[in-house]
Structures are given as C-alpha cells and as structure tokens.
Enzyme design. Structure first.
Site, PDB file in Angstrom:
ATOM      1  N   CYS A   2       0.818  -1.210   0.000  1.00  0.00           N
ATOM      2  CA  CYS A   2       0.000   0.000   0.000  1.00  0.00           C
ATOM      3  C   CYS A   2       0.856   1.266   0.000  1.00  0.00           C
ATOM      4  O   CYS A   2       2.038   1.219   0.319  1.00  0.00           O
ATOM      5  CB  CYS A   2      -0.879   0.026   1.237  1.00  0.00           C
ATOM      6  SG  CYS A   2      -1.801  -1.487   1.489  1.00  0.00           S
ATOM      7  N   ARG A  27       4.551   0.729  -6.246  1.00  0.00           N
ATOM      8  CA  ARG A  27       4.614  -0.158  -5.090  1.00  0.00           C
ATOM      9  C   ARG A  27       3.674  -1.348  -5.244  1.00  0.00           C
ATOM     10  O   ARG A  27       3.794  -2.315  -4.501  1.00  0.00           O
ATOM     11  CB  ARG A  27       4.241   0.615  -3.823  1.00  0.00           C
ATOM     12  CG  ARG A  27       5.249   1.662  -3.439  1.00  0.00           C
ATOM     13  CD  ARG A  27       4.734   2.499  -2.298  1.00  0.00           C
ATOM     14  NE  ARG A  27       4.508   1.709  -1.104  1.00  0.00           N
ATOM     15  CZ  ARG A  27       5.376   1.584  -0.106  1.00  0.00           C
ATOM     16  NH1 ARG A  27       6.515   2.198  -0.172  1.00  0.00           N
ATOM     17  NH2 ARG A  27       5.097   0.858   0.948  1.00  0.00           N
ATOM     18  N   TRP A  73      -3.039  -2.469  -1.501  1.00  0.00           N
ATOM     19  CA  TRP A  73      -2.623  -3.789  -1.995  1.00  0.00           C
ATOM     20  C   TRP A  73      -3.262  -4.774  -1.026  1.00  0.00           C
ATOM     21  O   TRP A  73      -2.885  -4.838   0.146  1.00  0.00           O
ATOM     22  CB  TRP A  73      -1.105  -3.868  -1.960  1.00  0.00           C
ATOM     23  CG  TRP A  73      -0.493  -5.076  -2.616  1.00  0.00           C
ATOM     24  CD1 TRP A  73      -0.226  -5.241  -3.934  1.00  0.00           C
ATOM     25  CD2 TRP A  73      -0.011  -6.255  -1.967  1.00  0.00           C
ATOM     26  NE1 TRP A  73       0.384  -6.453  -4.144  1.00  0.00           N
ATOM     27  CE2 TRP A  73       0.532  -7.091  -2.954  1.00  0.00           C
ATOM     28  CE3 TRP A  73       0.013  -6.693  -0.648  1.00  0.00           C
ATOM     29  CZ2 TRP A  73       1.079  -8.341  -2.664  1.00  0.00           C
ATOM     30  CZ3 TRP A  73       0.555  -7.929  -0.354  1.00  0.00           C
ATOM     31  CH2 TRP A  73       1.082  -8.738  -1.369  1.00  0.00           C
ATOM     32  N   ASN A  99      -1.204   1.637   6.080  1.00  0.00           N
ATOM     33  CA  ASN A  99      -0.332   0.618   5.473  1.00  0.00           C
ATOM     34  C   ASN A  99       0.052  -0.374   6.559  1.00  0.00           C
ATOM     35  O   ASN A  99       0.311   0.039   7.684  1.00  0.00           O
ATOM     36  CB  ASN A  99       0.964   1.246   4.976  1.00  0.00           C
ATOM     37  CG  ASN A  99       0.777   2.019   3.694  1.00  0.00           C
ATOM     38  OD1 ASN A  99      -0.327   2.121   3.183  1.00  0.00           O
ATOM     39  ND2 ASN A  99       1.860   2.588   3.192  1.00  0.00           N
ATOM     40  N   GLY A 100       0.144  -1.639   6.203  1.00  0.00           N
ATOM     41  CA  GLY A 100       0.597  -2.631   7.178  1.00  0.00           C
ATOM     42  C   GLY A 100      -0.513  -3.620   7.511  1.00  0.00           C
ATOM     43  O   GLY A 100      -1.506  -3.727   6.779  1.00  0.00           O
ATOM     44  N   GLU A 483      20.009 -14.307 -10.267  1.00  0.00           N
ATOM     45  CA  GLU A 483      19.403 -12.996 -10.494  1.00  0.00           C
ATOM     46  C   GLU A 483      18.804 -12.900 -11.898  1.00  0.00           C
ATOM     47  O   GLU A 483      17.695 -12.383 -12.079  1.00  0.00           O
ATOM     48  CB  GLU A 483      20.453 -11.891 -10.271  1.00  0.00           C
ATOM     49  CG  GLU A 483      19.992 -10.485 -10.567  1.00  0.00           C
ATOM     50  CD  GLU A 483      18.795 -10.034  -9.744  1.00  0.00           C
ATOM     51  OE1 GLU A 483      18.374 -10.744  -8.810  1.00  0.00           O
ATOM     52  OE2 GLU A 483      18.246  -8.962 -10.061  1.00  0.00           O
ATOM     53  N   LYS A 487      14.916 -12.156 -12.605  1.00  0.00           N
ATOM     54  CA  LYS A 487      14.557 -10.987 -13.418  1.00  0.00           C
ATOM     55  C   LYS A 487      13.602 -11.411 -14.516  1.00  0.00           C
ATOM     56  O   LYS A 487      12.603 -10.753 -14.774  1.00  0.00           O
ATOM     57  CB  LYS A 487      15.841 -10.398 -14.016  1.00  0.00           C
ATOM     58  CG  LYS A 487      15.946  -8.954 -14.224  1.00  0.00           C
ATOM     59  CD  LYS A 487      16.234  -8.081 -13.039  1.00  0.00           C
ATOM     60  CE  LYS A 487      15.308  -8.238 -11.903  1.00  0.00           C
ATOM     61  NZ  LYS A 487      15.781  -7.864 -10.614  1.00  0.00           N
ATOM     62  N   GLU A 490      10.034 -12.653 -12.981  1.00  0.00           N
ATOM     63  CA  GLU A 490       9.174 -11.682 -12.296  1.00  0.00           C
ATOM     64  C   GLU A 490       8.515 -10.706 -13.256  1.00  0.00           C
ATOM     65  O   GLU A 490       7.396 -10.272 -13.014  1.00  0.00           O
ATOM     66  CB  GLU A 490       9.917 -10.953 -11.175  1.00  0.00           C
ATOM     67  CG  GLU A 490      10.970  -9.981 -11.604  1.00  0.00           C
ATOM     68  CD  GLU A 490      11.623  -9.251 -10.415  1.00  0.00           C
ATOM     69  OE1 GLU A 490      10.951  -9.002  -9.414  1.00  0.00           O
ATOM     70  OE2 GLU A 490      12.809  -8.927 -10.526  1.00  0.00           O
ATOM     71  N   HIS A 506      21.523 -33.799 -12.015  1.00  0.00           N
ATOM     72  CA  HIS A 506      20.931 -34.479 -10.862  1.00  0.00           C
ATOM     73  C   HIS A 506      19.408 -34.359 -10.849  1.00  0.00           C
ATOM     74  O   HIS A 506      18.786 -34.484  -9.800  1.00  0.00           O
ATOM     75  CB  HIS A 506      21.541 -33.951  -9.558  1.00  0.00           C
ATOM     76  CG  HIS A 506      23.012 -34.226  -9.468  1.00  0.00           C
ATOM     77  ND1 HIS A 506      23.523 -35.496  -9.272  1.00  0.00           N
ATOM     78  CD2 HIS A 506      24.095 -33.417  -9.621  1.00  0.00           C
ATOM     79  CE1 HIS A 506      24.847 -35.449  -9.274  1.00  0.00           C
ATOM     80  NE2 HIS A 506      25.218 -34.195  -9.497  1.00  0.00           N
ATOM     81  N   LYS A 604       6.870  -3.332  -4.707  1.00  0.00           N
ATOM     82  CA  LYS A 604       8.255  -2.886  -4.699  1.00  0.00           C
ATOM     83  C   LYS A 604       8.914  -3.168  -3.356  1.00  0.00           C
ATOM     84  O   LYS A 604      10.025  -3.658  -3.284  1.00  0.00           O
ATOM     85  CB  LYS A 604       8.305  -1.385  -5.003  1.00  0.00           C
ATOM     86  CG  LYS A 604       9.708  -0.800  -5.009  1.00  0.00           C
ATOM     87  CD  LYS A 604      10.535  -1.361  -6.148  1.00  0.00           C
ATOM     88  CE  LYS A 604      11.967  -0.886  -6.147  1.00  0.00           C
ATOM     89  NZ  LYS A 604      12.826  -1.734  -6.980  1.00  0.00           N
TER      90      LYS A 604
HETATM   91  O1  M6R Z   1      13.939  -3.634  -0.688  1.00  0.00           O
HETATM   92  P1  M6R Z   1      14.679  -4.935  -0.654  1.00  0.00           P
HETATM   93  O2  M6R Z   1      15.993  -4.864  -1.336  1.00  0.00           O
HETATM   94  O3  M6R Z   1      14.820  -5.473   0.741  1.00  0.00           O
HETATM   95  O4  M6R Z   1      13.771  -5.932  -1.450  1.00  0.00           O
HETATM   96  C1  M6R Z   1      14.110  -7.291  -1.527  1.00  0.00           C
HETATM   97  C2  M6R Z   1      13.319  -7.982  -2.594  1.00  0.00           C
HETATM   98  O5  M6R Z   1      11.947  -7.852  -2.348  1.00  0.00           O
HETATM   99  C3  M6R Z   1      13.623  -7.417  -3.992  1.00  0.00           C
HETATM  100  O6  M6R Z   1      14.981  -7.507  -4.287  1.00  0.00           O
HETATM  101  C4  M6R Z   1      12.823  -8.191  -5.051  1.00  0.00           C
HETATM  102  O7  M6R Z   1      13.253  -9.515  -5.116  1.00  0.00           O
HETATM  103  C5  M6R Z   1      12.933  -7.472  -6.399  1.00  0.00           C
HETATM  104  N1  M6R Z   1      11.637  -7.150  -6.893  1.00  0.00           N
HETATM  105  C6  M6R Z   1      13.536  -8.270  -7.451  1.00  0.00           C
HETATM  106  O8  M6R Z   1      13.636  -7.553  -8.633  1.00  0.00           O
END
Ligand code: M6R
Length: 609
Positions: A2, A27, A73, A99-100, A483, A487, A490, A506, A604
């Site tokens: 949120c 976000r 959210w 938020n939360g 990574e 990428k 996601e 394996h 985010k």
């Molecule tokens: O804000 P942070 O770096 O703690 O966030 C960690 C992950 O949520 C963040 O890296 C997430 O995996 C990204 N969306 C990946 O692109």
C-alpha cells in the site's frame, strides 16, 4: 504494497494527492481512494487503477486544501471499492488510511462489537479506525491520546494518516514498522509512505520513528512520543533528484534504471573510494572492529539475497572469513547459531523489507554487530543497524530491481577489499589493483549498453513464446544466474530456474527438450570448461543456447547466440554479466506486451511477512 500520501496546506489537496498516489503506483496496488476536507470530509474510492479514481472525481471541483490518499494492496479482504481506504468510523468522526497489517484485529472486532460497533468492510483497517474512535469517545481525550492508546492496544505493523472531524485543520499520523516520512515547504505539510510521492514538492523531511505520532498543521509539524509528550525532530534534506523519479522520455522505469547504472555505480564508488583508498569510515565500522570479525552472515530477500550469494564467494575468497548467506524469512525463524564475533550484513534497497528488518533485529538480539547495505536513507533498517553503507542508486521505481542491485554489488566488492586489506589477506599491490579495476566497471557497463542492446532486443522478440528458461553457471556465474532467472520470471511471467551448472544432471536435465532456452553465464577462468561441458549436454538434447561471456572464452561449439562482455577481474564479472540478463528480461517482457514496471502480484517493497 500500500501507499499513503497526505497534504495540509494552501494548495488544492486533490491535485497533490493524486499526483502523489501516481508516484506510489510502482509499489503495487489494486484500489485507491482519497478523503478531502472542504466543508465536510468527502471520500472517493475506486477499484483498480488510479485512472478509475481520477474519472470518478474529475467533475467534482474539490477545493479542499487538506486530505489523505491511499493505494491499497489487498491483504485482509478482496480488492474492492468497499475495502479500499480511506475507512471511516461508525459515527463518521475518524477517517483513516493505513499501510501494514493489524495482527489482533479479530480480537479487536470482538471488543468493538460489545460496544455496538458495526463493520462494512473485511479490512483490519476499518477495525483500527474504530478502535481510535472508541478510545477517543470513551475517554473524551484528544487525537494524540486516542492514537497512543491505540498503538499500545494493537499488534502488527502500521503507518496511518488520520483526519478527525472535530479537528478539521489537522492530519494526524503514526507508525510502527511501516515506512513514513513527513515533508514541509512554504505551501504546507506532507506525509507519505515513500519519498517519490512528495519529492516533487519538497526535499525537506522529518523521519518519524516507531511508536511516535505527529500532527500536521498547515505550517508546522508537532511530534509526540508514546507518553503524549512533545518531541523535537531535526529536519533533514533528501539528496535524491526529482528527475530520478520521472521517466524522462524512457518508455519504462526499468529500462531507464538499467541505463542509469553506469552513473549510479560511479557515484557509489566515488563516495567510498578517493585517491585510490577505500574509506568506509562513514559507516563507523572501525578497522579494529573489522580485525575482530570471525564470521559473516549475509541476510536478505529476493535480488538482494542474490547480491549476498555473489558476495559470499568474493568476501570469503578475499578475506578468508567464513561467510554464510541466508534468506531473511528463513533466518528469522530458525534460531541460527551465531558467533558473538560475527557480523550480520543486511542488504536491502528499501530498508523496509519486513523479513530483513526482523532478521536484523534477531541478529541484534543475539548480540552481534550489524551492518546494513541500504539505498533508502532514513529507512527502518538503516536506522536500526549498527553500521550502514548506503548505495547511491537514487529512487528505484521499477518493481524489478536493476540499479539498486548493481550498486549493492559494488558495495560488497568495496567491503570485501577493505576487509581483506585490514586483515592483511591481500597486500597493497593487490588492494590497488582491485581498486583500479572497480573504477573501470561503469565504463564497461556503458560499453555493454552501447554494443549489445540492439542485438539483445532483436533476439528477445524470438523468445516471447517460450515457457521455460534455465540459467546456468558455476561459482559467481551461478550466483548471477539466480538474479538473471528471477529478473526474467518476475517481469515476463516465463517460468525460469537457475542452476549451478554441475547440478543439472541431478534431475533438472530431464526438463530439457528441443528449443528449451538455456542461458549459460561463463566468466570464471578456472571452471569455464566445466560449464561449457554442461552446456554441451543440454545442447545435445536440443536446447537453444545463449551464452554471456568475455570474448576470450571460446563458446563456438555450444552457443547459438553469444553476448560478449568486456574482461574484468574475476570478482567483478557479476556487475557485467547482469546487464545483458536485465536487458533480455526487459525486452522479452516488452515484446509480450506486459506491464514491465508493475508485474502482477508484486510490490516494490514487501513490508508484510
Ligand atoms: O527492498 P529490498 O531490497 O529489501 O527488497 C528485496 C526484494 O523484495 C527485492 O529484491 C525483489 O526480489 C525485487 N523485486 C527483485 O527484482
């Protein structure tokens, strides 16, 4: 997650709220709403994108100069207009955005029902609104006492902005474990859950701590502690550029942020390396403390965890200190055995990730030193860690991290070199050689962006149809494969996995079919032949092979397509190999016509467990 924005000042609140909410869209959200006080407090909400809310209010001529807004959210209750914020108490006296998560909301419902409160939504936020109202009415106390009693009574995390009907010229805010900043300029006062929402209006902000509250008047902000006593806060200046939070002609934030990497990496390097000397004294981590470190625990989530996996190889190799890297959500619940002379490194762009914050607190409770590698100044992890090294990535708006990831990598290199030097594991010559090489990284990335983007873009359109992709590599190449794979999945929703190249046989190799996409990352001199053999194994089962490698490695017998990167020191290859992998994910997603900056279901900054 949120987003909150609030304004109290001389200007029309509706414009500032909508603009602020648009800056928080990244976000992740599924509904939005605002409350504006003119004669009365009027509330407007809509399910879905912000444009739906804008459509609803476009003919309303809202003149009020005080209001709060929210992007929701969904956690408790489906995404719907009814569940969207702001929520209002039964008697209409309290209007609130939140938020939360309120963990004991069921218990609070029971309490409130005994006092004849009724609920129209499925949210924990409506409960919170009514609890404030309950204390406000029961004790005939003012906003600060009602909020403080509520903070003592509720469990969970929250950042709230509240308007009381009886206090029409004020916005009240409070927080615990959920980000919030308060800004001020000549036009009024502002509150937001995230800097980009108010960056355009002011860079002068106050950070509000856990279990503190504040009253936003038109020309000043008054802060309170949990006892209701007034506390003094220093105003601080945010160093981010307004333009960094705008697309500036790029089609998406993700590609803009990919292209910003040479610049923000250079900034980050320059802030810790001057005159061929590393200086991390701003973190207050002394050489004496470094000498004393016996183990390192790197703790993070998602991409930041992948930085940790890279760092594990580099730190251990250079410093000879044993390094463990852990996923924060696992670390926090597994009661790990920690050496009292250990250092816990928490890596986080936002500095607000709930699991990383909890892991930091676990490490602190265990009595070990903590160091945050953080992008957002003033964030919870930055404030709670014993030491902080800031990445200078600027605001990162795309959900998929790119530039924050790259600056985090840089900090881990700098830290590894400094620790190795202080612990006398490398000599001055090696120290200088590594420092010199680090400084070449920005230009090498620039070269990759200039030389490879077009080819990667063309190639990507061929792969929008694929269902599965595998990223393989060994050692640091495996770390960066993790990574690359994240990428891709996601943003493009293509199923993808990363494997240590030697591990494929394996089990996973049974998934390889004709035309399965396999991306091989091959940079490490000692082991590249082994990875090539693994690629040959999948090629002979029909896989289409893309390799990312420096020219000196001969991939002719396997690669269907090669992406060449410049040469560098073996430790720094992740900074170069990640660039084509980011571009590949970006262009594949664009060719699928998906919303690359706001992938479905993602947020985010993940401030809930
Ligand atoms: O804000 P942070 O770096 O703690 O966030 C960690 C992950 O949520 C963040 O890296 C997430 O995996 C990204 N969306 C990946 O692109």
């Amino acid at each position: 997650m949120c987003g909150i924005v609030g304004y109290n000042g001389k200007k029309k609140a509706v414009d500032i709220l909508l603009d602020g909410l648009s800056k928080l869209e990244y976000r992740g959200y599924d509904s939005a709403g605002i409350a504006i006080k003119d004669k009365n407090i009027e509330i407007f909400k809509a399910k879905g994108k912000l444009i739906n809310l804008q459509d609803k209010i476009k003919d309303k001529n809202l003149k009020g100069t005080i209001g709060i807004g929210h992007t929701r959210w969904a956690t408790h209750g489906e995404p719907s207009e009814n569940n969207a914020h702001p929520h209002v108490s039964n008697n209409g006296n309290v209007t609130l955005v939140h938020n939360g998560i309120i963990e004991n909301y069921q218990e609070l419902i029971q309490k409130l029902e005994k006092h004849n409160y009724k609920f129209y939504s499925d949210t924990d936020t409506e409960v919170l609104t009514n609890i404030i109202d309950y204390y406000y009415n029961k004790y005939k106390i003012g906003p600060i006492d009602a909020i403080n009693r509520t903070m003592v009574r509720v469990r969970g995390s929250y950042a709230i902005a509240v308007m009381f009907k009886d206090y029409p010229d004020e916005i009240w805010v409070a927080r615990k474990d959920s980000p919030m900043i308060i800004g001020q300029n000549d036009d009024g006062t502002y509150v937001a859950s995230d800097v980009p929402a108010i960056l355009k209006y002011t860079k002068n902000v106050y950070y509000i701590d856990n279990l503190e509250a504040a009253c936003l008047k038109k020309d000043k902000v008054i802060f309170y502690d949990l006892n209701g006593d007034v506390i003094k806060k220093e105003m601080q200046e945010i160093k981010w550029d307004v333009s960094a939070a705008e697309k500036e002609g790029y089609e998406h934030f993700m590609i803009k942020e990919i292209y910003e990497q040479p610049e923000v990496i250079k900034k980050t390097i320059n802030s810790y390396i001057q005159d061929n000397t590393i200086d991390i004294s701003r973190s207050n981590l002394t050489q004496e403390e470094i000498k004393d470190i016996k183990e390192i625990y790197i703790i993070a989530c998602g991409s930041a965890y992948h930085v940790g996996v890279c760092a594990q190889y580099i730190l251990e190799d250079l410093t000879k200190i044993p390094v463990r890297v852990e996923i924060a959500s696992e670390f926090r619940y597994r009661k790990p055995l920690l050496n009292k002379k250990g250092l816990a490194i928490i890596i986080s762009q936002s500095g607000e990730t709930a699991d990383s914050l909890a892991a930091l607190r676990e490490a602190k409770n265990a009595g070990i030193k903590t160091l945050g590698i953080i992008n957002v100044v003033g964030s919870s992890i930055a404030r709670e860690a014993d030491h902080v090294l800031y990445t200078l990535a600027g605001p990162e708006i795309a959900v998929a991290t790119t530039k924050a990831f790259s600056t985090q990598l840089i900090i881990t290199y700098i830290l590894a070199i400094e620790m190795a030097h202080v612990k006398r594991k490398i000599n001055k010559k090696k120290y200088l050689e590594l420092i010199k090489e680090i400084q070449t990284i920005p230009d090498k990335i620039k070269n990759i962006l200039e030389d490879d983007t077009n080819n990667i873009q063309k190639l990507s359109s061929k792969f929008s149809y694929v269902h599965d992709a595998f990223y393989i590599g060994r050692n640091l190449d495996y770390a960066i494969s993790l990574e690359g794979s994240l990428k891709l999945k996601e943003v493009s929703y293509i199923h993808s996995e990363a494997y240590a190249a030697g591990e494929l046989k394996h089990g996973t190799i049974s998934l390889i079919e004709p035309n399965t996409l396999v991306i091989g990352v091959i940079t490490q001199d000692e082991i590249y032949e082994k990875t090539i053999s693994n690629l040959v194994e999948v090629k002979s089962r029909g896989a289409y092979i893309i390799t990312v490698n420096p020219n000196k490695i001969d991939v002719n017998k396997v690669a269907d397509f090669t992406i060449n990167i410049p040469e560098t020191n073996k430790y720094f290859y992740p900074s170069l190999t990640v660039i084509p992998l980011q571009l590949l994910s970006y262009y594949i997603t664009v060719s699928k016509g998906l919303d690359v900056d706001k992938p479905r279901n993602l947020a985010k900054s993940v401030t809930v467990e």
